[in-house]
Design an enzyme around this catalytic site. Sequence first.
Site, PDB file in Angstrom:
ATOM      1  N   ASP A   1      59.156 -27.942  28.147  1.00 28.13           N
ATOM      2  CA  ASP A   1      59.983 -27.990  26.961  1.00 28.13           C
ATOM      3  C   ASP A   1      60.949 -26.802  27.064  1.00 28.13           C
ATOM      4  O   ASP A   1      60.785 -25.932  27.928  1.00 28.13           O
ATOM      5  CB  ASP A   1      59.092 -27.873  25.725  1.00 28.13           C
ATOM      6  CG  ASP A   1      59.882 -27.796  24.439  1.00 28.13           C
ATOM      7  OD1 ASP A   1      60.761 -28.649  24.238  1.00 28.13           O
ATOM      8  OD2 ASP A   1      59.634 -26.870  23.650  1.00 28.13           O
TER       9      ASP A   1
ATOM     10  N   ASP B   1      63.208 -25.360  23.819  1.00 26.94           N
ATOM     11  CA  ASP B   1      63.360 -24.586  22.586  1.00 26.94           C
ATOM     12  C   ASP B   1      62.035 -23.965  22.140  1.00 26.94           C
ATOM     13  O   ASP B   1      61.033 -24.658  21.959  1.00 26.94           O
ATOM     14  CB  ASP B   1      63.887 -25.499  21.469  1.00 26.94           C
ATOM     15  CG  ASP B   1      65.296 -25.975  21.747  1.00 26.94           C
ATOM     16  OD1 ASP B   1      66.201 -25.131  21.774  1.00 26.94           O
ATOM     17  OD2 ASP B   1      65.489 -27.194  21.949  1.00 26.94           O
TER      18      ASP B   1
END
Length: 288
Positions: free
Chosen positions: A17, A19
């Site tokens: 991922d 963010d």
Amino acid sequence: MTSTSAPPPRVRAALFDMDGLLIDSEDIYTIVTNTILERYGKPKLPWSIKAQLQGRPGPQAGEIFHNYAQLPISHEQFLTEQKELQTKLFPGTKALPGVMDLLAGLKERGVHMALATSSHEGNFKLKASHLGDMFQYFAPEHQVLGDDPRIPKGRGKPAPDIYLLALSTLNKTLEAQGQPPIQPEECLVFEDSVPGVESGRRAGMQAVWCPHPELLVEFKGREPEVLAGLTGAHKDDEEEQLQKTEVEVSQGKRRVGMPGEIDDGWAKLLKSLVDFPYEAFGIMEKRA
């Protein structure tokens, strides 16, 4: 649920991922949202709501937010104000602690890497274009964004599609090189969000959950549920669509689309990516 008759195999690929995991953009999202809420006399966004927004594609997160906030402006006006603030602040994102050492360490150990972020292309460029030292570890063909047309509409996290797609990009490269494909259970998903962990577990993969300290407080006592992907972030119709899909692996069958089990050993909680414990995931020593 996912069968746990065997321990997880050695990790061959790491899927990330972005963010709040690689970069500090989640804190910027909070600043942007609270700035707009304050303009209209609303209280700051509580973590009970932010926890539901993290990791999800923009449209889904937006629906959750607007149902909570009840702002006296149109959705279009909110997006305009949000975009103005994001354009100003996103170019200032920074790597989170331990990230650069981890990426370098995985590369040295021969682990294949791909990106799987819910961020759409425009915001991705704002957040990442100045961080070339970080994103050099992800070849362009191994960067899967939230608006990738190969992800069916409505199939963002916590559905497993984005992580399965990221894996397929790695396997396409390996196939061209004449190397054996990586199986889902040989992948380690790195996530900070609860829907993201569920996405990885539903992809039949191992997972590392490295949450924001405030998110960890929000889920105090429920950590095993998060690690198993059992917090219920998925939609009921997703389970109906995916529960029949199985992936054959050397240890038996692991069901894609289904979550894991409590304390099954396929996911771990880390409060930081500093001094990452490679050996805990069967990752080989550095190459000579």
